[in-house]
Design a protein around this motif. Structure first.
Motif, PDB file in Angstrom:
ATOM      1  N   ARG A 251     -13.513 -10.917  -5.759  1.00  0.00           N
ATOM      2  CA  ARG A 251     -14.698 -11.344  -5.006  1.00  0.00           C
ATOM      3  C   ARG A 251     -15.974 -10.751  -5.633  1.00  0.00           C
ATOM      4  NH1 ARG A 251     -11.629  -9.317   0.307  1.00  0.00           N
ATOM      5  NH2 ARG A 251     -10.339 -11.146   0.706  1.00  0.00           N
ATOM      6  N   THR A 252     -16.991 -11.579  -5.625  1.00  0.00           N
ATOM      7  CA  THR A 252     -18.319 -11.087  -5.996  1.00  0.00           C
ATOM      8  C   THR A 252     -19.107 -11.014  -4.691  1.00  0.00           C
ATOM      9  OG1 THR A 252     -18.151 -12.245  -8.096  1.00  0.00           O
ATOM     10  CG2 THR A 252     -20.355 -11.522  -7.419  1.00  0.00           C
ATOM     11  N   ILE A 253     -19.602  -9.853  -4.395  1.00  0.00           N
ATOM     12  CA  ILE A 253     -20.175  -9.648  -3.046  1.00  0.00           C
ATOM     13  C   ILE A 253     -21.664  -9.329  -3.148  1.00  0.00           C
ATOM     14  CG2 ILE A 253     -20.031  -8.216  -0.955  1.00  0.00           C
ATOM     15  CD1 ILE A 253     -17.078  -7.672  -1.776  1.00  0.00           C
ATOM     16  N   ILE A 254     -22.444 -10.052  -2.400  1.00  0.00           N
ATOM     17  CA  ILE A 254     -23.873  -9.724  -2.363  1.00  0.00           C
ATOM     18  C   ILE A 254     -24.358  -9.685  -0.919  1.00  0.00           C
ATOM     19  CG2 ILE A 254     -24.358 -10.739  -4.630  1.00  0.00           C
ATOM     20  CD1 ILE A 254     -25.665 -13.117  -3.077  1.00  0.00           C
ATOM     21  N   SER A 255     -25.387  -8.892  -0.717  1.00  0.00           N
ATOM     22  CA  SER A 255     -26.043  -8.882   0.592  1.00  0.00           C
ATOM     23  C   SER A 255     -27.406  -9.543   0.409  1.00  0.00           C
ATOM     24  CB  SER A 255     -26.259  -7.439   1.080  1.00  0.00           C
ATOM     25  OG  SER A 255     -25.009  -6.827   1.241  1.00  0.00           O
ATOM     26  N   GLY A 256     -27.714 -10.402   1.324  1.00  0.00           N
ATOM     27  CA  GLY A 256     -28.985 -11.096   1.152  1.00  0.00           C
ATOM     28  C   GLY A 256     -29.548 -11.567   2.472  1.00  0.00           C
ATOM     29  N   MET A 257     -30.698 -12.226   2.368  1.00  0.00           N
ATOM     30  CA  MET A 257     -31.297 -12.798   3.562  1.00  0.00           C
ATOM     31  C   MET A 257     -30.812 -14.229   3.694  1.00  0.00           C
ATOM     32  SD  MET A 257     -32.889 -10.384   4.871  1.00  0.00           S
ATOM     33  CE  MET A 257     -33.754 -11.212   6.204  1.00  0.00           C
ATOM     34  N   PHE A 258     -30.498 -14.598   4.901  1.00  0.00           N
ATOM     35  CA  PHE A 258     -29.870 -15.882   5.180  1.00  0.00           C
ATOM     36  C   PHE A 258     -30.818 -16.627   6.122  1.00  0.00           C
ATOM     37  CE2 PHE A 258     -26.848 -18.445   7.654  1.00  0.00           C
ATOM     38  CZ  PHE A 258     -26.001 -18.949   6.667  1.00  0.00           C
ATOM     39  N   ALA A 259     -31.289 -17.745   5.689  1.00  0.00           N
ATOM     40  CA  ALA A 259     -32.303 -18.432   6.508  1.00  0.00           C
ATOM     41  C   ALA A 259     -31.882 -19.860   6.823  1.00  0.00           C
ATOM     42  CB  ALA A 259     -33.641 -18.432   5.777  1.00  0.00           C
ATOM     43  N   SER A 260     -31.958 -20.181   8.096  1.00  0.00           N
ATOM     44  CA  SER A 260     -31.758 -21.568   8.519  1.00  0.00           C
ATOM     45  C   SER A 260     -33.097 -22.040   9.066  1.00  0.00           C
ATOM     46  CB  SER A 260     -30.685 -21.660   9.604  1.00  0.00           C
ATOM     47  OG  SER A 260     -31.157 -21.074  10.797  1.00  0.00           O
ATOM     48  N   SER A 261     -33.159 -23.258   9.540  1.00  0.00           N
ATOM     49  CA  SER A 261     -34.418 -23.741  10.100  1.00  0.00           C
ATOM     50  C   SER A 261     -34.757 -23.015  11.400  1.00  0.00           C
ATOM     51  CB  SER A 261     -34.327 -25.249  10.358  1.00  0.00           C
ATOM     52  OG  SER A 261     -33.226 -25.500  11.191  1.00  0.00           O
ATOM     53  N   ARG A 262     -33.755 -22.398  12.020  1.00  0.00           N
ATOM     54  CA  ARG A 262     -34.004 -21.723  13.294  1.00  0.00           C
ATOM     55  C   ARG A 262     -34.243 -20.220  13.135  1.00  0.00           C
ATOM     56  NH1 ARG A 262     -29.485 -21.267  17.954  1.00  0.00           N
ATOM     57  NH2 ARG A 262     -29.707 -23.527  18.131  1.00  0.00           N
ATOM     58  N   LYS A 263     -33.517 -19.598  12.197  1.00  0.00           N
ATOM     59  CA  LYS A 263     -33.504 -18.131  12.207  1.00  0.00           C
ATOM     60  C   LYS A 263     -33.269 -17.573  10.806  1.00  0.00           C
ATOM     61  CE  LYS A 263     -30.546 -14.656  14.527  1.00  0.00           C
ATOM     62  NZ  LYS A 263     -31.110 -13.490  14.523  1.00  0.00           N
ATOM     63  N   THR A 264     -33.749 -16.371  10.613  1.00  0.00           N
ATOM     64  CA  THR A 264     -33.501 -15.663   9.355  1.00  0.00           C
ATOM     65  C   THR A 264     -32.850 -14.321   9.685  1.00  0.00           C
ATOM     66  OG1 THR A 264     -35.436 -16.668   8.340  1.00  0.00           O
ATOM     67  CG2 THR A 264     -34.588 -14.676   7.280  1.00  0.00           C
ATOM     68  N   GLY A 265     -31.847 -13.942   8.872  1.00  0.00           N
ATOM     69  CA  GLY A 265     -31.194 -12.660   9.116  1.00  0.00           C
ATOM     70  C   GLY A 265     -30.427 -12.191   7.905  1.00  0.00           C
ATOM     71  N   ALA A 266     -29.863 -10.983   8.015  1.00  0.00           N
ATOM     72  CA  ALA A 266     -29.084 -10.438   6.897  1.00  0.00           C
ATOM     73  C   ALA A 266     -27.638 -10.889   7.003  1.00  0.00           C
ATOM     74  CB  ALA A 266     -29.160  -8.921   6.920  1.00  0.00           C
ATOM     75  N   LEU A 267     -27.038 -11.174   5.869  1.00  0.00           N
ATOM     76  CA  LEU A 267     -25.646 -11.603   5.866  1.00  0.00           C
ATOM     77  C   LEU A 267     -25.017 -11.175   4.547  1.00  0.00           C
ATOM     78  CD1 LEU A 267     -24.296 -13.373   8.153  1.00  0.00           C
ATOM     79  CD2 LEU A 267     -24.269 -15.217   6.491  1.00  0.00           C
ATOM     80  N   ARG A 268     -23.724 -11.004   4.573  1.00  0.00           N
ATOM     81  CA  ARG A 268     -23.016 -10.667   3.336  1.00  0.00           C
ATOM     82  C   ARG A 268     -22.338 -11.926   2.828  1.00  0.00           C
ATOM     83  NH1 ARG A 268     -18.342  -6.260   2.301  1.00  0.00           N
ATOM     84  NH2 ARG A 268     -17.189  -7.694   3.628  1.00  0.00           N
ATOM     85  N   LEU A 269     -22.546 -12.215   1.573  1.00  0.00           N
ATOM     86  CA  LEU A 269     -21.880 -13.387   0.982  1.00  0.00           C
ATOM     87  C   LEU A 269     -20.716 -12.916   0.144  1.00  0.00           C
ATOM     88  CD1 LEU A 269     -24.641 -15.836  -0.326  1.00  0.00           C
ATOM     89  CD2 LEU A 269     -23.493 -15.813   1.877  1.00  0.00           C
ATOM     90  N   LEU A 270     -19.561 -13.486   0.424  1.00  0.00           N
ATOM     91  CA  LEU A 270     -18.371 -13.164  -0.361  1.00  0.00           C
ATOM     92  C   LEU A 270     -18.145 -14.313  -1.328  1.00  0.00           C
ATOM     93  CD1 LEU A 270     -16.086 -11.984   2.589  1.00  0.00           C
ATOM     94  CD2 LEU A 270     -17.345 -10.534   1.019  1.00  0.00           C
ATOM     95  N   GLY A 271     -18.378 -14.043  -2.596  1.00  0.00           N
ATOM     96  CA  GLY A 271     -18.144 -15.066  -3.607  1.00  0.00           C
ATOM     97  C   GLY A 271     -16.681 -15.051  -4.000  1.00  0.00           C
TER      98      GLY A 271
END
Lengths: 228, 406
Positions: free
Chosen positions: B97-117
């Protein structure tokens, strides 16, 4: 042949308290085999205390008890229990049968403790219960028997282990006259025909009338000793 | 034998009293044992989730990755480790897995999320991610930057299938880069906390987005053929690749080692507390029985029942009393655990709270035979303790005084 079964020497029992009570006071007593003896006296005269000490249930304050030559005062509690099991039969005022056992099982109980063979046990229990007139009630529990019948089971139980003698503490106190007469007949017959030694404590005149020796206790001392 | 017979019959002299005690023992044990089974079921399921859905049996990281979570703390010599795992017969499957932490934005909300590649095929083999899909497809149907989000994330960010989200993160040079992803599927696991924090994308997409090489991985999750091998194999690989951190699931999942080690103790503590309360009930009952039978016990001693046998009689009575109630309670528990172990117990609204704490909202109670046996021994031990005082009381009765008691 006459043989000394019970012998007390200067036997005393004092209950300590604010005022010490001398329940039994320097009693010298000899009872031979085949005797049918009643120890009589008013309430508080020391009858039960004397019987308890002879039976190894109470320890004397001073003096000693010998049963068939064995000195009881030197025995510890376990030895006394074992001695009672092998040498003494007891009949109590309130029958004191084991309520959860049948008449047969109550009679057999002491033989089981003595590890007597089953065949012998069965024969003896049947004979004893027939002798006390309860051959038909062998499988009844105490609650299914009358007071007189329960006391007859108690007599059978006392005799089951073939003791050196039977101690009976007021055995007729809770019985009606018919049951008393019946019980006395049985005990007298066992005494005469099988030579079993009986020692009673009683103040029941019906028992006293049937006794062949009457020892009267007053204030813990033997007042009279009458052989008939 | 005669003592056993008398003891057994004595129990039934006062049927109501004995039945009350037997019922108390049965109910107490039922409650205690079932509570243990419930807790064991929760822990078992947590372990299953932790291994099958999150961590596998052990994981390999750069020794500083978990501490610093930096993009460039990737596994060095990834291929050598992968080759070793591929050649190992005890390894069932593994995935990188390649793992990154980033900001996750939808049209409603923005927040932190971890992406597991991930690599979808090997990820499915290790964690069964494809089986947890509740909507959409498992990385199929969307060619560019597909993302798999949890139901919880979908609700939080107001997302549905094929909706677009933008992920912003730092690349290898420290520059902020952004990429848009499209929801390809929605998954749900038993662990609400995990679901709320993670989303899956293709490892190749993450590597391209952040200008990373195609062997830039932060994590290798390894599933073994047997659960029991996890710790020894983690140790084996740690020795073989000392520059990496290799840890079993027990050390990766926060608090799991403590939870697993404490779970056995917890079960016994519950049962012990209940037995302690029952102990007083039994002591009380047996003391009453001895006091009621003072004259009878005196008579038994007078006619020649030894102190040892008097002691044994009361002990046996107490043991029988306990041993009648205990199997009833334990059998009732066994039946209930068997049944609820199959259908599960849905905790409803409370379950959502449990799920947020990483526990399943549906609990399948379970209890191994060893625990039943151990509880049986505890009951026996408790009965012996409970019997001690009444039995000593009976032994100490003076025969001549006892006979005269009315």
């Amino acid at each position: 042949m006459k043989q000394l079964v019970i012998e007390t020497k200067q036997l005393s029992k004092t209950y300590e308290g604010v005022v010490p009570v001398h329940a039994v006071n320097e009693v010298d007593l000899e009872i031979e085999n085949n005797e049918f003896t009643a120890i009589v006296g008013p309430s508080g005269s020391g009858k039960t205390t004397l019987l308890n000490m002879i039976g190894g249930l109470d320890r004397p304050t001073s003096g000693g008890v010998k049963v068939n030559g064995h000195e009881l005062s030197g025995m510890n509690e376990n030895e006394l229990i074992d001695f009672r099991l092998k040498h003494i039969g007891f009949v109590f005022q309130s029958y004191n049968l084991i309520p959860v056992l049948t008449a047969k099982e109550n009679t057999e109980f002491i033989m089981l403790l003595q590890k007597i063979d089953k065949k012998i046990r069965d024969e003896r229990v049947e004979k004893l219960l027939h002798e006390v007139g309860l051959g038909e009630k062998m499988n009844s529990r105490p609650a299914q028997l009358s007071g007189g019948q329960q006391q007859r089971v108690a007599v059978a139980r006392a005799l089951a282990s073939k003791p050196d003698f039977v101690l009976a503490d007021e055995p007729t106190a809770n019985l009606d006259s018919h049951s008393t007469a019946n019980l006395l007949d049985i005990m007298a017959r066992l005494n005469q025909e099988e030579g079993i030694t009986f020692v009673f404590s009683t103040h029941d005149q019906r028992v006293i009338d049937r006794a062949r020796r009457v020892i009267t206790l007053v204030d813990g001392k033997i007042e009279s000793d009458e052989r008939r | 034998m005669v003592i056993l017979k008398i003891a057994w019959r004595n129990i039934w002299r006062n049927k109501v009293r004995s039945l009350v005690v037997i019922t108390a023992i049965a109910l107490g044990l039922w409650a205690g044992t079932f509570a243990s089974g419930f807790y064991e079921g929760m822990i078992d399921q947590k372990i299953e989730d932790v291994i099958n859905n999150e961590y596998a049996h052990f994981q390999v990281h750069d020794s500083l990755f978990r501490e610093e979570l930096l993009l460039m703390k990737n596994i060095k010599g990834h291929q050598a480790i992968v080759d070793a795992l591929a050649a190992d017969d005890s390894v069932k499957a593994f995935t990188s897995r390649t793992i990154i932490s980033g900001m996750f934005a939808s049209s409603r909300k923005t927040g932190a999320l971890r992406l597991l590649g991930i690599d979808p095929t090997s990820e499915a083999a290790v964690t069964g991610l494809d089986q947890r899909l509740i909507d959409g497809a498992y990385f199929e149907g969307i060619k560019r930057n597909p993302i798999l989000i949890s139901k919880k994330t979908a609700e939080t960010y107001g997302l549905d299938l094929r909706n677009k989200v933008v992920v912003t993160a730092q690349d290898a040079e420290g520059e902020i880069v952004a990429a848009s992803f499209r929801v390809v599927g929605i998954f749900s696991s038993n662990n609400g906390m995990f679901d709320g924090m993670n989303a899956y994308v293709l490892a190749t997409d993450v590597q391209r987005m952040l200008s990373l090489s195609d062997d830039h991985y932060h994590e290798i999750a390894v599933m073994l053929k047997e659960n029991g091998l996890a710790e020894s194999y983690a140790e084996k690989y740690a020795k073989r690749f000392p520059e990496q951190e290799v840890l079993p699931w027990l050390d990766l999942a926060m608090g799991m080692r403590y939870m697993v080690e404490a779970s056995g103790t917890f079960s016994f503590v519950i049962v012990a507390i209940i037995l302690f309360a029952l102990l007083f009930s039994i002591v009380n009952t047996m003391l009453m029985a001895v006091m009621e039978r003072t004259r009878e016990i005196g008579m038994l001693k007078a006619v020649g029942l030894s102190r040892g046998r008097v002691f044994a009689m009361i002990m046996i009575e107490t043991l029988l009393l306990s041993m009648v109630g205990a199997p009833i309670g334990m059998f009732a528990t066994y039946l209930m655990i068997q049944r609820t172990g199959e259908v599960g117990i849905d905790l409803g609204e409370i379950g959502e709270t449990y799920s947020d704490l990483g526990f399943s909202a549906v609990v399948y109670p379970s209890l191994d035979l060893q625990t039943y046996f151990s509880i049986g021994i505890m009951v026996l031990f408790m009965a012996l303790i409970a019997a001690l005082y009444p039995a000593l009381k009976a032994v100490r009765l003076n025969a001549s005084e006892a006979i005269r008691k009315i």
